[in-house]
Design an enzyme around this catalytic site. Structure first.
Site, PDB file in Angstrom:
ATOM      1  N   ARG A   1       0.827  -1.206   0.000  1.00  0.00           N
ATOM      2  CA  ARG A   1       0.000   0.000   0.000  1.00  0.00           C
ATOM      3  C   ARG A   1       0.862   1.258   0.000  1.00  0.00           C
ATOM      4  O   ARG A   1       0.569   2.225  -0.723  1.00  0.00           O
ATOM      5  CB  ARG A   1      -0.920   0.015   1.229  1.00  0.00           C
ATOM      6  CG  ARG A   1      -1.676   1.326   1.364  1.00  0.00           C
ATOM      7  CD  ARG A   1      -2.586   1.377   2.569  1.00  0.00           C
ATOM      8  NE  ARG A   1      -3.258   2.670   2.622  1.00  0.00           N
ATOM      9  CZ  ARG A   1      -4.293   2.945   3.394  1.00  0.00           C
ATOM     10  NH1 ARG A   1      -4.775   2.023   4.199  1.00  0.00           N
ATOM     11  NH2 ARG A   1      -4.841   4.141   3.384  1.00  0.00           N
TER      12      ARG A   1
ATOM     13  N   ASN B   1     -10.476  -4.110  -0.489  1.00  0.00           N
ATOM     14  CA  ASN B   1     -10.433  -3.032  -1.475  1.00  0.00           C
ATOM     15  C   ASN B   1      -9.571  -3.407  -2.674  1.00  0.00           C
ATOM     16  O   ASN B   1      -8.677  -4.231  -2.555  1.00  0.00           O
ATOM     17  CB  ASN B   1      -9.872  -1.758  -0.815  1.00  0.00           C
ATOM     18  CG  ASN B   1     -10.951  -0.981  -0.085  1.00  0.00           C
ATOM     19  OD1 ASN B   1     -12.080  -0.898  -0.549  1.00  0.00           O
ATOM     20  ND2 ASN B   1     -10.601  -0.412   1.044  1.00  0.00           N
TER      21      ASN B   1
ATOM     22  N   CYS C   1     -18.820  -2.014   1.443  1.00  0.00           N
ATOM     23  CA  CYS C   1     -17.942  -0.933   1.896  1.00  0.00           C
ATOM     24  C   CYS C   1     -18.618  -0.248   3.075  1.00  0.00           C
ATOM     25  O   CYS C   1     -19.855  -0.233   3.179  1.00  0.00           O
ATOM     26  CB  CYS C   1     -17.718   0.065   0.757  1.00  0.00           C
ATOM     27  SG  CYS C   1     -16.632   1.447   1.164  1.00  0.00           S
TER      28      CYS C   1
ATOM     29  N   HIS D   1     -16.784   3.886  -3.842  1.00  0.00           N
ATOM     30  CA  HIS D   1     -15.931   5.053  -3.612  1.00  0.00           C
ATOM     31  C   HIS D   1     -16.120   6.140  -4.667  1.00  0.00           C
ATOM     32  O   HIS D   1     -15.268   7.000  -4.854  1.00  0.00           O
ATOM     33  CB  HIS D   1     -14.450   4.643  -3.525  1.00  0.00           C
ATOM     34  CG  HIS D   1     -14.111   3.949  -2.253  1.00  0.00           C
ATOM     35  ND1 HIS D   1     -12.824   3.636  -1.871  1.00  0.00           N
ATOM     36  CD2 HIS D   1     -14.900   3.491  -1.245  1.00  0.00           C
ATOM     37  CE1 HIS D   1     -12.834   3.020  -0.706  1.00  0.00           C
ATOM     38  NE2 HIS D   1     -14.090   2.921  -0.314  1.00  0.00           N
TER      39      HIS D   1
ATOM     40  N   TYR E   1     -14.441  10.322  -0.850  1.00  0.00           N
ATOM     41  CA  TYR E   1     -13.420   9.942  -1.828  1.00  0.00           C
ATOM     42  C   TYR E   1     -13.478  10.820  -3.074  1.00  0.00           C
ATOM     43  O   TYR E   1     -12.495  10.916  -3.818  1.00  0.00           O
ATOM     44  CB  TYR E   1     -13.577   8.468  -2.224  1.00  0.00           C
ATOM     45  CG  TYR E   1     -13.125   7.530  -1.132  1.00  0.00           C
ATOM     46  CD1 TYR E   1     -11.799   7.123  -1.037  1.00  0.00           C
ATOM     47  CD2 TYR E   1     -14.020   7.069  -0.176  1.00  0.00           C
ATOM     48  CE1 TYR E   1     -11.373   6.277  -0.026  1.00  0.00           C
ATOM     49  CE2 TYR E   1     -13.604   6.216   0.841  1.00  0.00           C
ATOM     50  CZ  TYR E   1     -12.285   5.835   0.914  1.00  0.00           C
ATOM     51  OH  TYR E   1     -11.866   5.007   1.920  1.00  0.00           O
TER      52      TYR E   1
END
Length: 431
Positions: free
Chosen positions: A93, A147, A168, A198, A249
């Site tokens: 990440r 995700n 989510c 998102h 987002y």
């Protein structure tokens, strides 16, 4: 009540106590005979599962808890499989966040170039899990909140026969905030919801059947963001152009230069912050006196995951015909999207799964255009993720509204592919 077998794939996640708390809360409606906690990280799984066991015992639940590193053992005979994996862990990440910033592109784990690379790592693993479920537990429901959840759902729902829903916590968090905007003494609340994972908007809020959203716009809207999204105030003029309340987002789309600068100026990336929080959580979890999820877990950005996930399990298992927001195939709910496009939508959830509710006469061209563009990106990403197709990967980045530029797209793609080589068998061959 049926005795349930619950398989948790990615059980070493520090979110797992949040999940266990959801089953504890619904113990009267969901009888869990066994939890199978599957993860490849044995040390983390034992720490996290230790707390999970203590939580169950403290609440009078005698469910059997088994730790395994084999997907087959976890899913065989399971009624529900819950996915919460992170391929490459937080180190991957952090690379997703840092590499795009070199090219003045957004570094974020679920959208833009970072979310794209996370999808390429995750899709092959999730396809293998789906095939295992098909083979060993064809009647099980696979509920995924790994995700990028929407892209994973796009891949699985169109390339496997597994019964699955994408999930989510952003919708449930946003709806709780929306309820706080209602006039006092409101008895009935409803909303119109449209978007992708998102990338969604509330386009109407109803208080006792009266639409109130336009009046809310008159004073601007402070986006009370999730923990991992910087707060932004939406000006009245912007809200009138959008004609909807955006999930946080979308800050990355509407304020992209500001957000890129914020990411570049930050002392730590969000992934680096999460590493510190995770280390703190694991130390807390080791304390044998701890028998509930600690408050610091909310700093991790996963608030209400258990509410979202376990409430959907409850709605399916008990045939509740409840409305939940999940990721499913469109099937005509939105006239401007293809039938097989996976969207995030209000759905009726019962024993047969999720049926998206039709949104009639929707004519917001801004939202329609952005959704169609990002869906094209998602489809190309799925093709790249399954087939290892470099041209599809480059095409995906050229399509994404936050990227577009050829030289940037090619450079960031080549660097990220090389940095993630060990997790991309579809591109580099072998396992």
């Amino acid at each position: 009540m049926k005795n349930l077998k619950i398989a948790v794939i990615g059980a070493g996640s520090t979110y797992t106590p949040e999940l266990m708390n959801g089953f504890i809360t619904r113990n009267k409606h969901l009888k869990v005979d066994s939890f199978y906690m599957m993860d490849i990280d044995k040390e983390k799984t034992e720490i996290v599962t230790g707390l999970g066991k203590r939580m169950l015992e403290a609440n009078g639940m005698n469910s059997r808890v088994t730790i395994t590193d084999k997907v087959e053992e976890a899913v065989e005979g399971a009624d529900y499989v819950l996915g919460q994996i992170r391929v490459g862990k937080l180190d991957a990440r952090i690379r997703d966040e840092k590499i795009p910033l070199k090219y003045d592109l957004l570094g974020q784990e679920t959208t833009g170039a970072g979310g794209f690379m996370k999808a390429l790592r995750t899709i092959p693993v999730m396809m293998d899990i789906a095939k295992t479920i098909e083979r060993l537990s064809p009647n099980a429901w696979f509920i995924n909140f790994s995700n990028p959840s929407g892209i994973i759902a796009e891949a699985l729902l169109n390339n496997s026969d597994v019964k699955m829903l994408g999930l989510c916590n952003a919708p449930i968090n946003m709806l709780r905030r929306a309820k706080e905007m209602l006039p006092e003494n409101t008895k009935k609340f409803d909303y119109d919801f449209v978007g992708l994972n998102h990338l969604f908007w509330l386009t109407a809020l109803y208080a006792d059947d009266k639409e109130i959203l336009q009046n809310l716009f008159l004073g601007g809207y402070k986006n009370n963001s999730l923990k991992n999204i910087p707060e932004v105030v939406y000006e009245e003029e912007l809200l009138k152009a959008i004609k909807g309340l955006p999930v946080s987002y979308l800050n990355y789309y509407y304020f992209r230069d500001k957000m890129v600068k914020k990411c570049k100026d930050a002392e730590l990336t969000r992934g680096e912050e999460c590493k510190l929080i995770e280390a703190e959580l694991l130390e807390l979890y080791k304390d044998t006196n701890l028998k509930e999820k600690p408050a610091v877990l909310d700093k991790r950005g996963g608030a209400l995951y258990s509410e979202a996930a376990v409430s959907v399990v409850d709605a399916i298992e008990n045939d509740r015909n409840e409305v939940h927001v999940v990721d499913v195939k469109n099937n005509g709910a939105l006239s401007f999207m293809d039938k097989d496009d996976v969207i995030e939508a209000k759905c009726i959830i019962n024993k047969d799964g999720a049926t998206p509710l039709k949104l009639n006469d929707f004519n917001n061209e801004h939202i329609i255009g952005l959704m169609q563009a990002v869906k094209a990106f998602e489809k190309l990403t799925v093709k790249a993720g399954i087939e290892g197709d470099y041209n599809a990967a480059l095409g995906a980045l050229l399509t994404h509204p936050l990227i577009g530029d050829y030289y940037k797209a090619k450079s960031v793609l080549n660097e990220m592919l090389e940095a993630n080589k060990e997790f991309l068998p579809q591109f580099f061959g072998g396992k």
